[in-house]
Design a protein around this motif. Structure first.
Motif, PDB file in Angstrom:
ATOM      1  N   PHE A 157       0.781  -1.078  -0.041  1.00 42.93           N
ATOM      2  CA  PHE A 157       0.128  -0.162   0.059  1.00 42.93           C
ATOM      3  C   PHE A 157       1.019   1.272  -0.033  1.00 42.93           C
ATOM      4  N   ALA A 158       0.251   2.491  -0.355  1.00 40.39           N
ATOM      5  CA  ALA A 158       1.190   3.542  -0.089  1.00 40.39           C
ATOM      6  C   ALA A 158       0.114   4.755   0.116  1.00 40.39           C
ATOM      7  N   VAL A 159       0.486   5.773   0.733  1.00 36.21           N
ATOM      8  CA  VAL A 159      -0.180   6.808   1.210  1.00 36.21           C
ATOM      9  C   VAL A 159       0.552   7.965   1.256  1.00 36.21           C
ATOM     10  N   GLY A 160       0.004   9.154   1.172  1.00 39.68           N
ATOM     11  CA  GLY A 160       0.896  10.438   1.385  1.00 39.68           C
ATOM     12  C   GLY A 160       0.306  11.597   0.569  1.00 39.68           C
ATOM     13  N   ALA A 161       0.602  13.009   0.762  1.00 40.47           N
ATOM     14  CA  ALA A 161       0.227  13.802   0.081  1.00 40.47           C
ATOM     15  C   ALA A 161       0.505  13.794  -1.398  1.00 40.47           C
ATOM     16  N   GLY A 162       1.823  13.081  -2.034  1.00 38.64           N
ATOM     17  CA  GLY A 162       2.357  12.911  -3.208  1.00 38.64           C
ATOM     18  C   GLY A 162       1.171  12.114  -4.029  1.00 38.64           C
ATOM     19  N   LEU A 163       0.134  11.519  -3.352  1.00 37.61           N
ATOM     20  CA  LEU A 163      -0.984  10.692  -3.708  1.00 37.61           C
ATOM     21  C   LEU A 163      -2.302  11.288  -3.432  1.00 37.61           C
ATOM     22  N   PRO A 164      -2.474  12.223  -3.920  1.00 45.23           N
ATOM     23  CA  PRO A 164      -3.895  13.251  -3.825  1.00 45.23           C
ATOM     24  C   PRO A 164      -5.063  12.341  -3.498  1.00 45.23           C
ATOM     25  N   ALA A 165      -5.361  11.111  -4.251  1.00 44.79           N
ATOM     26  CA  ALA A 165      -6.517  10.308  -3.829  1.00 44.79           C
ATOM     27  C   ALA A 165      -6.324   9.614  -2.411  1.00 44.79           C
ATOM     28  N   ALA A 166      -5.062   9.446  -1.874  1.00 46.64           N
ATOM     29  CA  ALA A 166      -4.878   8.927  -0.624  1.00 46.64           C
ATOM     30  C   ALA A 166      -4.713   9.682   0.340  1.00 46.64           C
ATOM     31  N   GLY A 167      -3.879  10.772   0.356  1.00 46.80           N
ATOM     32  CA  GLY A 167      -3.435  11.461   1.354  1.00 46.80           C
ATOM     33  C   GLY A 167      -2.811  10.714   2.594  1.00 46.80           C
ATOM     34  N   TRP A 168      -2.303  11.271   3.665  1.00 43.82           N
ATOM     35  CA  TRP A 168      -1.899  10.796   4.852  1.00 43.82           C
ATOM     36  C   TRP A 168      -2.859  10.174   5.690  1.00 43.82           C
ATOM     37  N   ASN A 169      -3.691   9.380   5.225  1.00 45.82           N
ATOM     38  CA  ASN A 169      -4.580   8.609   6.126  1.00 45.82           C
ATOM     39  C   ASN A 169      -5.005   7.442   5.353  1.00 45.82           C
ATOM     40  N   TRP A 170      -5.803   6.367   6.163  1.00 45.13           N
ATOM     41  CA  TRP A 170      -5.795   4.985   5.674  1.00 45.13           C
ATOM     42  C   TRP A 170      -7.273   4.978   5.018  1.00 45.13           C
ATOM     43  N   ASP A 171      -8.065   6.036   4.705  1.00 47.98           N
ATOM     44  CA  ASP A 171      -9.357   5.992   4.183  1.00 47.98           C
ATOM     45  C   ASP A 171      -9.154   5.234   2.683  1.00 47.98           C
ATOM     46  N   SER A 172      -8.514   5.645   2.006  1.00 46.38           N
ATOM     47  CA  SER A 172      -8.647   5.263   0.504  1.00 46.38           C
ATOM     48  C   SER A 172      -7.045   5.123   0.134  1.00 46.38           C
ATOM     49  N   PRO A 173      -6.132   4.151   0.615  1.00 48.24           N
ATOM     50  CA  PRO A 173      -4.721   3.833   0.461  1.00 48.24           C
ATOM     51  C   PRO A 173      -4.718   3.305  -1.018  1.00 48.24           C
ATOM     52  N   VAL A 174      -3.535   3.737  -1.793  1.00 49.97           N
ATOM     53  CA  VAL A 174      -3.225   3.027  -3.012  1.00 49.97           C
ATOM     54  C   VAL A 174      -2.864   1.815  -2.808  1.00 49.97           C
ATOM     55  N   SER A 175      -3.305   0.770  -3.527  1.00 44.29           N
ATOM     56  CA  SER A 175      -3.100  -0.519  -3.217  1.00 44.29           C
ATOM     57  C   SER A 175      -2.222  -1.162  -4.491  1.00 44.29           C
ATOM     58  N   ASN A 181       6.273 -11.244  -7.187  1.00 39.63           N
ATOM     59  CA  ASN A 181       7.186 -10.527  -6.401  1.00 39.63           C
ATOM     60  C   ASN A 181       7.350  -9.267  -7.283  1.00 39.63           C
ATOM     61  N   VAL A 182       6.530  -8.673  -8.174  1.00 35.71           N
ATOM     62  CA  VAL A 182       6.585  -7.445  -8.820  1.00 35.71           C
ATOM     63  C   VAL A 182       5.291  -6.682  -8.395  1.00 35.71           C
ATOM     64  N   LEU A 183       5.173  -5.774  -7.891  1.00 34.30           N
ATOM     65  CA  LEU A 183       4.089  -4.809  -7.505  1.00 34.30           C
ATOM     66  C   LEU A 183       3.886  -3.701  -8.171  1.00 34.30           C
ATOM     67  N   MET A 184       2.618  -3.601  -8.814  1.00 34.11           N
ATOM     68  CA  MET A 184       2.287  -2.410  -9.652  1.00 34.11           C
ATOM     69  C   MET A 184       1.127  -1.794  -9.313  1.00 34.11           C
ATOM     70  N   ALA A 185       1.064  -0.666  -9.677  1.00 33.21           N
ATOM     71  CA  ALA A 185      -0.348   0.084  -9.386  1.00 33.21           C
ATOM     72  C   ALA A 185      -0.339   1.536 -10.546  1.00 33.21           C
ATOM     73  N   THR A 186      -1.484   1.959 -10.773  1.00 36.95           N
ATOM     74  CA  THR A 186      -1.463   3.157 -11.761  1.00 36.95           C
ATOM     75  C   THR A 186      -2.188   4.138 -10.856  1.00 36.95           C
ATOM     76  N   VAL A 187      -1.304   5.269 -10.569  1.00 36.25           N
ATOM     77  CA  VAL A 187      -1.712   6.433  -9.392  1.00 36.25           C
ATOM     78  C   VAL A 187      -1.539   7.814 -10.106  1.00 36.25           C
ATOM     79  N   THR A 188      -2.134   8.584  -9.456  1.00 46.20           N
ATOM     80  CA  THR A 188      -2.313   9.984  -9.813  1.00 46.20           C
ATOM     81  C   THR A 188      -1.187  10.674  -8.903  1.00 46.20           C
ATOM     82  N   PHE A 189       0.095  11.289  -9.416  1.00 41.74           N
ATOM     83  CA  PHE A 189       0.914  11.675  -8.444  1.00 41.74           C
ATOM     84  C   PHE A 189       0.887  13.410  -8.504  1.00 41.74           C
TER      85      PHE A 189
END
Length: 372
Positions: A157-175, A181-189
């Motif tokens: 998972f990933a969270v943070g202000a650099g991922l606006p859809a997630a932010g610094w909370n666990w309401d909607s983390p990036v999965s 053993n290769v992890l992938m996601a499409t994100v808005t940075f």
């Protein structure tokens, strides 16, 4: 009246004596001796197979625990990282029997959660906890160290202000979805900070920039150490949609602009992992990481050559245009000394550095070709 008072005193005295006798007769159940796991033996191993998830992953038997008095004992099978103190064990099953079988899928997930490396023989610790009820001291068996080769991998998972859809909370983390053993996601940075986590909702499971850098990972040039006290990642590319990949096999973190590879260039040649072939996924994507900058993290083979291709139609794409060494020289590029003209008839690039994982970057704005 005096007689009634005497009877009351006698009754109280009798109840007091009865209470004392009950306390003397009360026995607190406590463990006597020890017990141990009988099978499997310490140091034995297994290779788990994803094709048979319902098959036994591990079958255990153990000796009885004596609590000093006849009573039903409850046994709990616990698993923890090898060498740990079972401070936060996983419970595999609870039973009144002295045997248990854990299916492959459940056991595989538990071992991965405990830190086992996929497709690599990894030790985990297992013990049995014996109890006879709430409030009584449990007893523990000897610890079994068991070697397991797991399959698959755990999502992250990933969270943070650099991922606006997630932010610094666990309401909607990036999965980040894991495959071999290769992890992938499409994100808005956004141009801000973020961090990866191995467990959803657990701040203590975070992995920051130094975690990967110190473990030898090659990291995309648009990701940097934020130097913000927590050493989070900071995204420095063009804000918008990107594809991010954490390859835990080859140890790199890459970023590609856009949701697809439509704007990517491609690398083909003996110096690249797929050789001179477009079959399957042999070609190596050379994606945009920000405006005018193409970058790929790949293993380059010393002494071999490659070429940059402009398109990929899903099959052999030799005729979609390409760029060789003289093209970039003619455009005024400064080129890494580890890349030379192959002088092979097609004037491809020849890589003369040491074989290994490298970050190849073509900056069409600064007109440079670099290797890190």
């Amino acid at each position: 009246m005096k007689n009634k008072f005497k009877y009351l005193i006698a009754a109280i005295a009798f109840l007091g004596l009865t209470s004392c006798e009950d306390e003397q007769d009360l026995k607190f159940i406590s463990p006597e001796g020890t017990f141990s796991i009988i099978t499997p033996l310490n140091g034995e191993s297994i290779i788990l197979n994803d094709a048979t998830p319902s098959n036994p992953g591990i079958s255990l038997t153990w000796s009885a625990m004596d609590f000093g008095t006849p009573t039903e004992v409850t046994y709990t099978v616990e698993l923890a990282p090898a060498g740990s103190d079972f401070s936060n064990p996983q419970v595999l099953t609870t039973t009144s029997n002295r045997f248990a079988t854990i299916q492959t899928a459940q056991f595989n997930l538990a071992c991965l959660t405990a830190g086992a490396t996929p497709f690599v023989a990894s030790p985990v610790d297992i013990r049995i906890k014996a109890t006879v009820g709430v409030g009584f001291e449990p007893a523990y068996s000897s610890v079994l160290t068991y070697t397991v080769t797991c399959y698959g991998c755990l999502g992250q998972f990933a969270v943070g202000a650099g991922l606006p859809a997630a932010g610094w909370n666990w309401d909607s983390p990036v999965s980040l979805i894991c495959d071999d053993n290769v992890l992938m996601a499409t994100v808005t940075f956004a141009n801000d900070t973020f961090r990866f986590f191995t467990e959803e909702g657990n701040w203590g499971s975070g992995r920051n920039y130094p975690y990967y850098a110190n473990d030898g990972y090659k990291i995309s040039s648009v990701l940097e150490n934020a130097m913000d006290g927590d050493s989070n990642f900071r995204f420095t590319g063009n804000p918008g949609t990107h594809r991010i990949k954490i390859d835990e096999n080859q140890k790199f973190i890459s970023v590609a602009q856009g949701t697809t590879s439509a704007n990517s260039l491609w690398l083909v040649g003996a110096a690249t992992p797929g050789g001179w072939s477009w079959a399957g996924n042999n070609e190596t994507e050379f994606p945009l990481v920000k405006a005018g900058v193409y970058e790929s993290i790949l293993t380059l083979t010393s002494g071999e050559s490659f070429r940059v291709f402009l398109g990929n139609n899903g099959g052999d794409s030799w005729d979609l245009g390409s760029r060789n060494y003289p093209y970039y020289v003619g455009e005024g590029y400064t080129i890494s000394p580890e890349l030379i003209n192959a002088l092979d008839g097609d004037s491809n690039f020849r890589y003369v550095g040491s074989t290994g994982l490298r970050v190849l970057k073509v900056d069409t704005v600064a007109k440079t070709i670099t290797l890190n």
